[in-house]
Each structure stands twice: as C-alpha cells, then as structure tokens.
Design an enzyme around this catalytic site. Sequence first.
Site, PDB file in Angstrom:
ATOM      1  N   ARG A  77      -2.357 -52.346 -79.508  1.00 34.82           N
ATOM      2  CA  ARG A  77      -2.574 -52.263 -80.956  1.00 34.82           C
ATOM      3  C   ARG A  77      -2.093 -50.917 -81.510  1.00 34.82           C
ATOM      4  NH1 ARG A  77      -8.255 -54.210 -83.120  1.00 34.82           N
ATOM      5  NH2 ARG A  77      -9.158 -52.390 -82.143  1.00 34.82           N
ATOM      6  N   ARG A 105      -5.204 -45.744 -82.149  1.00 34.19           N
ATOM      7  CA  ARG A 105      -6.511 -45.161 -82.486  1.00 34.19           C
ATOM      8  C   ARG A 105      -7.127 -44.562 -81.230  1.00 34.19           C
ATOM      9  NH1 ARG A 105      -9.457 -50.130 -85.410  1.00 34.19           N
ATOM     10  NH2 ARG A 105     -11.126 -49.457 -84.048  1.00 34.19           N
ATOM     11  N   ARG A 122     -16.489 -49.601 -75.059  1.00 34.68           N
ATOM     12  CA  ARG A 122     -16.718 -50.403 -76.277  1.00 34.68           C
ATOM     13  C   ARG A 122     -17.141 -51.819 -75.916  1.00 34.68           C
ATOM     14  NH1 ARG A 122     -11.531 -49.979 -79.791  1.00 34.68           N
ATOM     15  NH2 ARG A 122     -12.706 -51.097 -81.358  1.00 34.68           N
TER      16      ARG A 122
END
Length: 206
Positions: free
Chosen positions: A122, A153, A164
């Site tokens: 991503r 990110r 996460r």
Amino acid sequence: MRIILVGAPGSGKGTQATRISEKYNLPHISTGDIFRENMKNKTPLGLKVKELMDSGSFCPDDLTIEIVKERLSQEDCKNGYLLDGFPRNLVQAIALNEFSKPEKVINIDVDFNKIEKRITGRRTCEKCGSSFHVNDIGTTSVCPTCNGNLITRKDDMPETIKHRLSVYIEQTMPIIDFYDEHKILFNVDGNKGVEEVFANIVKVLG
Ligand code: AMP
C-alpha cells in the site's frame, strides 16, 4: 443511514468507504484520517497520538470517543454517516450506542494470510490521503489523483503489521459478535475484487 464499516487493517475498508459515501451521499468519517490530518498539521492532538499511531497501537478511548461524538453532532451527519475505523473495541461500541445507535454494521471479512501482502504494497498520498496498491500503480511515487508524494505509512511497515493484526484480533473482533447479537451485523467477503465487494455491500444497504 447510520453505517459502520468494520474490517482488519488491509481489508479494503477505506476504498469501500469512499464508494459508499459517494453512492449514498453520506459523510465518510474515518478516525484514522482525522488523527493523520492532525499529525500532518502538528496540532496538539496530532503530537499526542503520533507515537501510538506510528507503532500501530490504539489512541486513547476517551479522546477518540469525544472526537467522534463531536463530529457526529455536526449538521452534515443529521441524516446519517459512514463510520470507518470506529468503533474499534467494546468500550467504543458501547459508548457509540449511547449517543448514536448504528443501523447497519458491515464487516469486510478477509483471509488473514492475504493481509500482509495487501498492506506492505500500500502507498498513501501525503497530500490527499488516497491509497493505492503497487500492483495497480507500479513503482511511481506520484499520486494518480493529485500529483502529491506517495509514501508507505509508518504503520504499514512489515514490523508494525503483525502488531496491528494482533490488536485487531484481541480488541476489534469482539465488536463483531457484539453487533451480531444486536442483529445489525452483515458479513461481506472481502477476498473478492473491489467491484464485487462493493456490489455486495450495496445489496446489504439496498
Ligand atoms: P486506520 O487508518 O483506521 O487504520 O487508523 C490508523 C491508526 O489510527 C490506528 O492504528 C490507531 O492508532 C488510530 N485509530 C484510528 N481509529 C481509532 C479508534 N477508533 N480507536 C483508537 N485508535 C484509532
């Protein structure tokens, strides 16, 4: 319509949220985007949550709940909203029920073994916040939407993803059962392509 989108990191929640919000003309409220915007602008809130966000941990519940409560009280939410990334645990789900009961909760269900690939590929635009996958855009660092700079990110780095996911399993998955018990949960298979997932969400929302 008061809608909540739930899904693991990398389930495609953000992509689907943009589409749902356009089709149903609902304000798209992403707590992650709100926190990132504050970090970008170095506001007191942004500075407070930076470390937690970069490490993939949750921001404090009371702070997050207050932000959402205030946002939902704004004029554009009076006919409904689409919440993306909130609630993320039972404390937040119970708090939300007290100030605004959701009508439908859509859970985008993705096989965990696909998630790591999705997230590490991503790229997110620093300027407009859109995200893309390297499979679609190749190695460019220019945002196809606004020409801004594309970055990975910090919380999308491989070492953070495992954390996460475990936070998601421990804290967020219980809200899926919570909404199932309230009979407002709808599961959508998120392993399919973007268009098919969206078509299935539209079936749920009518
Ligand atoms: P997201 O863009 O939804 O993946 O959110 C990015 C990060 O923002 C999360 O990893 C958390 O650090 C923070 N965050 C977003 N929503 C919440 C929430 N509802 N509760 C606590 N932290 C949140």
